[in-house]
Design an enzyme around this catalytic site. Structure first.
Site, PDB file in Angstrom:
ATOM      1  N   HIS A 134      24.388  69.241  31.182  1.00  0.00           N
ATOM      2  CA  HIS A 134      23.993  69.531  32.487  1.00  0.00           C
ATOM      3  C   HIS A 134      24.494  68.418  33.601  1.00  0.00           C
ATOM      4  CE1 HIS A 134      22.966  73.385  30.654  1.00  0.00           C
ATOM      5  NE2 HIS A 134      24.063  74.084  30.874  1.00  0.00           N
ATOM      6  N   LYS A 189      17.507  88.739  30.157  1.00  0.00           N
ATOM      7  CA  LYS A 189      18.093  88.119  30.341  1.00  0.00           C
ATOM      8  C   LYS A 189      16.883  87.190  28.835  1.00  0.00           C
ATOM      9  CE  LYS A 189      21.921  84.959  29.481  1.00  0.00           C
ATOM     10  NZ  LYS A 189      22.881  83.905  30.077  1.00  0.00           N
ATOM     11  N   ARG A 246      33.249  73.716  27.875  1.00  0.00           N
ATOM     12  CA  ARG A 246      33.354  72.404  27.217  1.00  0.00           C
ATOM     13  C   ARG A 246      34.511  72.683  25.814  1.00  0.00           C
ATOM     14  NH1 ARG A 246      27.620  74.907  25.421  1.00  0.00           N
ATOM     15  NH2 ARG A 246      28.723  76.124  25.975  1.00  0.00           N
ATOM     16  N   SER A 294      21.681  74.255  25.197  1.00  0.00           N
ATOM     17  CA  SER A 294      20.882  74.922  25.435  1.00  0.00           C
ATOM     18  C   SER A 294      20.388  75.461  23.905  1.00  0.00           C
ATOM     19  CB  SER A 294      20.383  75.514  26.329  1.00  0.00           C
ATOM     20  OG  SER A 294      20.950  74.860  27.783  1.00  0.00           O
TER      21      SER A 294
END
Ligand code: PNS
Length: 163
Positions: free
Chosen positions: A17, A41, A90, A128
């Protein structure tokens, strides 16, 4: 004025990030990091913890605004007068989800553009969730996240090694 919003869960922020953040500030007039605080979430760190972590990690970068938002990103952007969404890509596996989000956001507000930053190859394998998985089992993540985050992860998972 190019006001960019870099939205995400940042649960927690990683070196991947930060790489996107450092490259984005070079191409925009203002960057806002917008941390999603939606309650549905499942996050390891609370919204307050995530915002505090990013503020700590970026304490020497007062030009970058760190904020939280809930609800629709397009509504938040309208409120902030922002017109560009920054997302990191990515691998090909990210593409479908990102394309859907970009198209939905475009459909909701045609004035908003999504710009994709290709990941730095050094961080193409980072996420993450993977970092939390390693940290939860006592693994070393010190070269994948800032020191402060590494400590926060150890603190969070100190009682769950081996679980
Ligand atoms: O880091 P993440 O979890 O991949 O970030 C996802 C995020 C926060 C960019 C996305 O979930 C989002 O924008 N949520 C806000 C709700 C919204 O606007 N949804 C419509 C687009 S699908």
């Amino acid at each position: 004025m190019r006001i960019c919003v870099y939205p995400g869960s940042f649960d927690p922020i990683t070196n991947g990030h930060l790489d996107i953040i450092n490259r984005t500030v070079r191409i925009c007039d203002k960057l806002i990091i917008a941390v999603l605080s939606n309650v549905n979430k499942d996050c390891t760190f609370s919204i307050d913890e995530r915002v505090k972590q990013i503020r700590h990690v970026l304490k020497d970068r007062p030009e970058i605004e760190i904020d939280s938002f809930s609800g629709l990103l397009t509504e938040y952007m309208k409120k902030k007068g922002a017109n560009i969404i920054i997302r990191g890509l990515r691998a090909v596996s990210d593409f479908e989800y990102e394309l859907q989000m970009a198209l939905l956001n475009k459909n909701m507000n045609p004035d908003i553009e999504t710009l994709f930053m290709m990941t730095n190859i050094k961080y193409s394998f980072l996420s993450s969730s993977a970092i939390k998985e390693i940290a939860r089992h006592g693994g070393d993540v010190s070269d994948l996240v800032p020191d402060y985050i590494s400590k926060q992860l150890s603190k969070k998972f100190k009682n769950s090694v081996g679980v």
